[in-house]
Design an enzyme around this catalytic site. Structure first.
Site, PDB file in Angstrom:
ATOM      1  N   HIS A 101       0.776  -1.219  -0.121  1.00 12.54           N
ATOM      2  CA  HIS A 101      -0.107  -0.035   0.147  1.00 12.54           C
ATOM      3  C   HIS A 101       0.764   1.311   0.086  1.00 12.54           C
ATOM      4  O   HIS A 101       1.931   1.147   0.700  1.00 12.54           O
ATOM      5  CB  HIS A 101      -0.730   0.124   1.214  1.00 12.54           C
ATOM      6  N   CYS A 215      -4.283   2.767  -4.958  1.00 11.72           N
ATOM      7  CA  CYS A 215      -3.768   3.609  -3.945  1.00 11.72           C
ATOM      8  C   CYS A 215      -2.196   4.336  -4.787  1.00 11.72           C
ATOM      9  O   CYS A 215      -2.104   5.405  -4.659  1.00 11.72           O
ATOM     10  CB  CYS A 215      -3.309   3.114  -2.843  1.00 11.72           C
TER      11      CYS A 215
END
Length: 342
Positions: A101, A215
């Site tokens: 992430h 993301c």
């Protein structure tokens, strides 16, 4: 129990990737009329309210705050932040698979305050990747919004322990404020999370049919905006995770109304519902493995995948290696020193 069902959806994806590596090599011959590739991600005029049916296991952006206005003369450090998905729960487990992430951090020299900005799913990854098949509803029901989250503080331990926290550039307060205006626009018009990148083959020059919107793409857009404003980035290697499906040329099928409406194609509607049924949240481990075999049969043996992108459905004639999780370098943008000085 709810959390276990949610994480089994991610496990389905990982096991499918493993099975794809051993799948037979075959390419379908279906073709679509000439289109622009990759299909441009659709932007919207406003963000709609979410449906109460969509529920997050973990609250979206619980400590979020408005982006502050910085003084023009401020000097702000910009940090690259990266950590394994669900690091807070599983530590470096998904880091070993390079499922990461991404976020960006800022530190003001005038106030000493630091901030984190990221973009992620409102209702977790499983809901953004696979729909719900609700009783009494013909069309699959999607909980697939994503959004930006800005909050004060940088959790050093979270990013450093199993990931990355590194300075990438320095900007002025003026540049930060211009970036903040862009973030507002980007967040209000780019609404839906898209998990999959879809391309023709693993080759570097392969045709990309669809680009993901998640993301890492938000962070890349943010870096590019800062470069456009004059930020000069350090020369460091930056890698990002992509989940890639491999297929022949996609076939456009239609939108929800044209497929599932009163005058829709009932045969196609049933095929799409049947395809998504095994991806549902599972109540038992046995049920999970039965559905995993159905998914392998559909995607790898029969080379079929139905993609939902821009609120429209596409058929993907899947081909070897079917699915792959990659962690590849995307260089930091080259900035100009002429727009805004620090």
């Amino acid at each position: 129990m709810g959390a276990a069902r949610h994480y089994r959806r991610l496990l389905l994806l990982l096991l499918l990737a493993a099975a794809a590596a051993w799948g037979p090599c075959f390419s379908g011959e279906l073709r679509s009329p000439q289109r622009r590739w990759p299909v441009p991600y659709r932007r919207f005029d406003y963000r709609p309210k979410t449906d109460p049916y969509c529920q997050a296991r973990y609250t979206f952006c619980p400590t979020g705050s408005a982006i502050p206005v910085m003084k023009e003369e401020d000097v702000i450090e910009v940090y690259r932040l990266q950590a394994p998905v669900w690091e807070f729960k599983y530590g470096d487990l998904l880091g070993h698979l390079k499922i990461m992430h991404d976020a960006v951090g800022f530190k003001s020299s005038l106030t000493g305050k630091n901030y984190t900005m990221e973009w992620y799913e409102l209702f977790q990854l499983g809901n953004c990747t696979f729909p719900h098949l609700r009783p009494g509803m013909d069309a699959p029901f999607w909980c697939n919004q994503g959004a930006a989250c800005f909050y004060e503080g940088i959790d050093d331990a979270h990013w450093k322990e199993n990931g990355t926290l590194v300075l990438v550039t320095t900007i002025s307060g003026t540049m930060f404020n211009e970036m903040a205006k862009w973030v507002k626009y980007d967040n209000e018009t780019g609404i839906y999370y898209e998990t999959w990148t879809v391309q023709a083959s693993p080759d570097k020059q392969s045709t990309v049919w669809f680009d993901s919107y998640e993301c890492s793409k938000f962070i890349l857009r943010t870096y590019q905006k800062l470069a456009d404003l004059g930020a000069v980035f350090k020369k460091i290697q930056t890698n990002y995770t992509s989940i890639i499906l491999f297929s022949g040329e996609p076939i456009y099928l239609g939108n929800e109304t044209s497929i599932f409406g009163p005058l829709g194609n009932q045969t196609l509607a049933a095929a799409i519902r049947d395809f998504y049924y095994p991806f549902k949240p599972h109540r038992t481990v046995g049920e999970f493995f039965v559905d995993l075999l159905k998914i392998i049969d559909r995607v790898i043996v029969n080379h079929q995948f139905y993609l939902f992108y821009n609120l429209e459905y596409w058929f993907l004639p899947m081909k070897f290696p079917y699915l792959k999780i990659v962690y590849e370098e995307v260089p930091l943008p080259i900035g100009s020193k002429t727009s805004f000085g620090v």
